[in-house]
Design an enzyme around this catalytic site. Structure first.
Site, short mmCIF file in Angstrom:
data_model
loop_
_atom_site.label_atom_id
_atom_site.label_comp_id
_atom_site.label_asym_id
_atom_site.label_seq_id
_atom_site.Cartn_x
_atom_site.Cartn_y
_atom_site.Cartn_z
N CYS A 89 37.27 31.88 37.05
CA CYS A 89 37.30 32.78 38.19
C CYS A 89 39.06 33.22 37.91
O CYS A 89 39.63 34.25 37.94
CB CYS A 89 36.95 33.64 38.90
SG CYS A 89 34.46 33.51 38.92
N GLN A 154 26.64 30.07 41.66
CA GLN A 154 27.89 30.80 42.15
C GLN A 154 26.58 31.85 43.98
O GLN A 154 27.05 31.48 44.89
CB GLN A 154 28.47 31.38 41.90
CG GLN A 154 27.98 32.98 40.79
CD GLN A 154 28.69 33.62 40.46
OE1 GLN A 154 30.05 33.97 40.70
NE2 GLN A 154 28.66 34.24 39.17
N ARG A 209 32.64 52.89 46.27
CA ARG A 209 31.47 53.19 46.51
C ARG A 209 31.76 54.39 48.01
O ARG A 209 31.77 54.09 48.84
CB ARG A 209 30.15 52.68 46.73
CG ARG A 209 30.05 52.44 44.94
CD ARG A 209 28.48 51.82 45.59
NE ARG A 209 28.06 50.76 44.21
CZ ARG A 209 28.54 49.60 43.73
NH1 ARG A 209 28.66 48.96 44.86
NH2 ARG A 209 27.49 49.27 42.51
N SER A 235 30.86 40.74 44.27
CA SER A 235 32.15 41.36 43.14
C SER A 235 30.87 42.24 42.83
O SER A 235 29.95 41.76 42.06
CB SER A 235 33.01 40.08 43.35
OG SER A 235 32.44 39.10 42.18
N HIS A 336 35.27 42.62 40.13
CA HIS A 336 36.34 40.93 39.24
C HIS A 336 35.54 40.63 38.47
O HIS A 336 35.08 40.70 37.60
CB HIS A 336 35.66 40.52 40.04
CG HIS A 336 34.98 38.96 39.77
ND1 HIS A 336 36.77 38.61 39.15
CD2 HIS A 336 35.08 37.51 40.59
CE1 HIS A 336 37.13 37.30 39.20
NE2 HIS A 336 35.18 36.73 39.76
N CYS A 366 38.44 31.73 44.38
CA CYS A 366 37.41 29.96 44.19
C CYS A 366 36.83 29.97 42.48
O CYS A 366 36.59 31.47 42.56
CB CYS A 366 35.97 30.34 44.86
SG CYS A 366 35.45 32.44 44.52
#
Length: 380
Positions: A89, A154, A209, A235, A336, A366
């Site tokens: 990431c 994760q 949202r 995410s 993400h 992370c």
């Protein structure tokens, strides 16, 4: 050591997997921000010495060195090379580090750092850890000998953090709701307008949202029975790209460029791969130690909201002020796009420092395998 300056930073809007960008080829996503970066900075593209692009799922439409494909797709000079990197990431945050290090070393003067991920066209699971057909895994026998045969993911990491730091599901959902609230405020106030290069008729991030609430978040099923982690505190799967131009002091003068930020401090660390997502804590500590700054010297933080407990644990252990963290919302609300997120966060942070007049910004996220980059930028 030579100084490295960021003289341009631009991004696409972040799209949802069924939204306006779902059909845009990833090379065209990358090409869009590269072309826009050249136009906005006014730099001679032939003077760029390398294009370093982060991308996590490097297969299918994202295979074959998408940095090079995107540059050529943008119609830019074929004399400029490109390389694609994967630090999970943090791939495009690492791209920024490599670009800055090339300039700071004195071996390069103009380098593009970028990132892209098209998660509708190339799903996150496309190069997943297990190939069921072959019965193989990316984790070999040495890994199993060291960490056992436990689940490494994760999602489990986010739950382990929730339990270790003592967060409740309500804590996570309050954080998530605030991310949406901040993102909606930023969108409505036009805070992202100057940093976004509209694409495919889209000029606004799609993920926030407006109708979410604590009641709606509480009604979501957990990812696993007994867990606090739901889709609502994670995410979003997204589509997006961003690009930054890193220049030496000499290049700033020669090409009449306008610095936006100075690259102040770079750090990257490894951490527990089972918890996986705790790396921003030691990365932040390492960056602050190297910089000589304290946590209270930082005016704005961008800490990727892979999951709500990641940022909450980071804030608790570093003493950072959550009011200064992700002030315009984070990945829970805005998405993400994996390899694109590092460059997107840097772009957001630079523009936020200029909007508010802050001096220092710190970014961390992370990364798979239990890693994290941390970057401190100073507004110019």
């Amino acid at each position: 050591m030579a100084e490295a300056f960021i003289v341009g930073a631009v991004r696409t809007p972040v799209g949802t997997r069924k939204g306006a960008l779902a059909g845009v080829h990833p090379a065209d996503l990358g090409a869009h921000v590269l072309r826009e970066l050249v136009e906005r900075t006014g730099v001679d593209p032939a003077a760029v010495e390398d294009v370093i692009m982060g991308c996590v799922s490097q297969l299918g439409a994202q295979a074959g060195d998408i940095a090079r494909s995107a540059w050529l797709s943008a119609g830019l000079p074929q004399s400029v090379p490109g390389v694609t990197i994967d630090r999970q990431c943090g791939s495009s945050q690492q791209a920024l580090h490599f670009a800055a290090q090339g300039v700071m070393s004195g071996t390069q003067d103009l380098v593009v750092a970028a990132g892209v991920e098209q998660m509708a066209m190339v799903p996150m699971t496309a190069n997943g850890i297990v190939n069921s057909e072959l019965g193989t895994s990316t984790k070999g026998q040495g890994w199993t000998d060291r960490y056992g045969d436990q689940e490494i993911s994760q999602f489990r990491g986010a739950q382990l953090i929730t339990e270790k730091w003592g967060f409740t599901r309500e804590d996570l959902e309050k954080f998530s709701l605030e991310s949406h609230r901040r993102a909606i405020t930023a969108i409505d106030e036009g805070r992202f307008r100057d940093q976004i290069a509209p694409l495919a008729g889209l000029d606004t991030d799609e993920g926030a949202r407006r109708d979410t609430s604590l009641e709606k978040l509480a009604a979501l099923k957990p990812l696993r029975e007994g867990w606090a982690i739901t889709a609502g505190v994670a995410s979003q799967i997204s589509i997006g790209a961003a690009a930054l131009l890193v220049a030496s002091e000499d290049a700033v003068r020669r090409f009449d460029l306008t610095p936006l930020a100075r690259v102040h401090t770079l750090a990257v660390v490894g951490d527990d791969p089972v918890y996986m997502l705790t790396g921003p804590i030691p990365a932040t500590q390492a960056a602050l130690k190297r910089s000589g700054l304290g946590i209270d010297d930082i005016d704005t933080f961008e800490i990727n909201e892979a999951f709500a407990p990641v940022v909450l644990a980071w804030a608790q252990d570093t003493g950072a002020d959550l009011a200064k963290t992700n002030p315009n919302g984070g990945a829970i609300a805005l998405g993400h796009p994996l390899g694109g997120t590092g460059a997107i966060l840097a772009t957001k942070m630079i523009h936020e420092l200029h909007r508010t007049g802050g001096r220092y910004g710190l970014q961390s996220m992370c990364e798979g395998g239990g890693q994290a980059n941390a970057t401190i930028l100073e507004r110019v």
